[in-house]
Design a protein around this motif. Sequence first.
Motif, mmCIF file in Angstrom:
data_model
loop_
_atom_site.group_PDB
_atom_site.id
_atom_site.type_symbol
_atom_site.label_atom_id
_atom_site.label_comp_id
_atom_site.label_asym_id
_atom_site.label_seq_id
_atom_site.Cartn_x
_atom_site.Cartn_y
_atom_site.Cartn_z
ATOM 1 N N LYS A 318 0.799 -1.043 0.034
ATOM 2 C CA LYS A 318 0.096 -0.012 -0.030
ATOM 3 C C LYS A 318 0.882 1.186 -0.233
ATOM 4 O O LYS A 318 0.719 2.195 -0.760
ATOM 5 N N ALA A 319 1.819 1.250 0.930
ATOM 6 C CA ALA A 319 2.819 2.249 0.887
ATOM 7 C C ALA A 319 3.542 2.462 -0.386
ATOM 8 O O ALA A 319 3.776 3.754 -0.820
ATOM 9 N N GLY A 320 3.909 1.569 -1.078
ATOM 10 C CA GLY A 320 4.379 1.492 -2.511
ATOM 11 C C GLY A 320 3.907 2.188 -3.453
ATOM 12 O O GLY A 320 4.204 2.953 -4.444
ATOM 13 N N PHE A 321 2.473 1.748 -3.498
ATOM 14 C CA PHE A 321 1.533 2.317 -4.239
ATOM 15 C C PHE A 321 1.323 3.898 -4.267
ATOM 16 O O PHE A 321 1.404 4.805 -5.245
ATOM 17 N N ILE A 341 9.990 6.028 0.874
ATOM 18 C CA ILE A 341 8.743 5.187 1.405
ATOM 19 C C ILE A 341 8.124 5.404 2.989
ATOM 20 O O ILE A 341 7.146 5.401 3.104
ATOM 21 N N GLU A 342 9.478 5.915 3.623
ATOM 22 C CA GLU A 342 9.021 5.838 5.278
ATOM 23 C C GLU A 342 7.786 6.821 5.506
ATOM 24 O O GLU A 342 6.949 6.168 6.315
ATOM 25 N N PRO A 343 7.536 7.762 4.789
ATOM 26 C CA PRO A 343 6.551 8.372 5.294
ATOM 27 C C PRO A 343 5.093 7.870 4.948
ATOM 28 O O PRO A 343 3.871 8.157 5.739
ATOM 29 N N TYR A 344 4.953 6.697 4.237
ATOM 30 C CA TYR A 344 3.665 6.118 3.838
ATOM 31 C C TYR A 344 3.716 4.874 4.792
ATOM 32 O O TYR A 344 2.582 4.030 4.688
ATOM 33 N N GLU A 347 3.108 3.170 11.722
ATOM 34 C CA GLU A 347 4.247 3.290 12.676
ATOM 35 C C GLU A 347 4.956 2.153 13.331
ATOM 36 O O GLU A 347 6.239 2.345 13.442
ATOM 37 N N TYR A 348 4.313 0.985 13.321
ATOM 38 C CA TYR A 348 4.969 -0.051 13.695
ATOM 39 C C TYR A 348 6.326 -0.494 12.733
ATOM 40 O O TYR A 348 7.136 -1.170 13.172
ATOM 41 N N LEU A 349 5.956 -0.078 11.627
ATOM 42 C CA LEU A 349 7.227 -0.298 10.623
ATOM 43 C C LEU A 349 8.029 0.654 10.496
ATOM 44 O O LEU A 349 9.285 0.438 9.972
ATOM 45 N N GLN A 350 7.676 1.770 10.672
ATOM 46 C CA GLN A 350 8.802 3.167 10.823
ATOM 47 C C GLN A 350 9.805 2.885 11.809
ATOM 48 O O GLN A 350 10.858 3.168 11.524
ATOM 49 N N THR A 351 9.356 2.208 12.837
ATOM 50 C CA THR A 351 10.192 2.253 14.106
ATOM 51 C C THR A 351 11.027 0.822 14.182
ATOM 52 O O THR A 351 11.587 0.451 15.045
ATOM 53 N N VAL A 369 7.464 1.369 -8.987
ATOM 54 C CA VAL A 369 7.694 2.596 -8.170
ATOM 55 C C VAL A 369 8.879 3.147 -9.047
ATOM 56 O O VAL A 369 9.182 4.119 -8.914
ATOM 57 N N THR A 370 9.876 2.189 -9.205
ATOM 58 C CA THR A 370 11.333 2.697 -9.474
ATOM 59 C C THR A 370 11.368 2.979 -11.006
ATOM 60 O O THR A 370 12.471 3.969 -11.222
#
Length: 455
Positions: A318-321, A341-344, A347-351, A369-370
């Motif tokens: 979902k974040a990648g899209f 990608i981090e802003p998308y 929270e538990y994945l950002q940390t 994406v790339t």
Amino acid sequence: MDLDSKIDSPSILTYHGFDPVKTSMRFLIPLQAILLGILVWAAGLFFIPYFPVEPYEYPKALFFIIVVGLLTIVNFVHFFSFDGQFSFRKLPLEIKVLFCVVVAECLAFLFSTNHLHSLLGAPYRFQGLIAQAAIVIYFLNVVYIFRLLPPASRKLFFQWVIGAAFASALLSLSPFIFENSFFYLAAFKNRVYGALGNPNYLAVYLAAIVPFLGLFLVSKSRMTRFVIFTGGLFLLFVLFLTGSRSSWVSLFFGLFIISILAAWKKRTFQILIIALSIFSLIAGIFLFQRSYETQLFHRFSLTQDNVGSVMTRLHLQKAGFRLFLERPIFGTGQEMITDHIEPYLPEYLQTNRVFYIDRTHNEFLDVLVTQGLVGFFTYMIFWITLFWIATKHYLRSEVLHQSSFDASLFLFSISAILIIHTYYFMNFSVISANILLYLFAGYVVAARYQKRLLS
């Protein structure tokens, strides 16, 4: 005229019983096959201990580029010595489409947000433009080599491919036999990974090769059939120890598709029975875990929000899209997911400190994406074209005059391509899997191209 008759035909250069053309042909072709075999074995045995640091796959990427360079030099020597004629018009359609993929890769690099990373590759994976170019060159080399190999050599080569799988599987079990600091199983909760550095990498390597055991199950020797059957069970056991969910799903899908082709062409259903058995096992585990949420099968959970759950991959995709929507035409550039990608992410994945997020766990989405829509469409057109032509070639009656071994080898190569791509649909590309993917794809193209030349 086939290759054997070409080699054995009299040469005008023959002098006092010595034929330099024949001698060189018989020297260069085995050398080409040996270099190709080294790459296949290195994919599963080139040692990568557990490295929670940036180099990770760099040694294997560098080795791959060096060997591909040597292979290209040998093939150029052979081409200019014995072929010497090049015609773009006569190239297989798949290779013509591949040139469009190369253009899309270059455009993605041109519009990259960090040209140095996109060129050399980011830490851990190192699959920048240089590595992607090496993959394309490797694929062309594979097509060229398999076009030259006679049937006996092809059979021997794929026996060595199967041998590489067994060697990789045996090596992965070494921590259970004697303690060593090279394979740190606790890093992956006691999941085996051998020399590949990650359980999933080993899993897709084994899953892609497993179907080729079927080449020898038709042997007249009971002992051979028993050894192959026992070996197949061993590889599946090691596959289970990797704890990879996606590899089992991939193995089922690849076998299921070719079982339909085999049933359509030969009215045989053995492969279909095996595929449905694997599907029943996978479905049973998922349903059991959904009802009881056990620790034993926690990796099959659809509800838990831990970094190892299926839900985590859905969050990454979902974040990648959402990231793709930022730069939809040419993408962010090779290896640029980590920087954006981090802003998308939730929270538990950002940390999280468990793994490094540089992929969306979906190779097709990674390409989107790339490389944007341009790269994605060329990538998909290439693989769809290859699969469509290969399927038509297998089903057409002209393949009937091939040996049973060649026909089965062609079918299992299609299966391996599907297995790796299904795995990529739930994961991402790695060097070891790409070596196999473009090996089998190259064989499929070469087998069809060779038949056309002989016709």
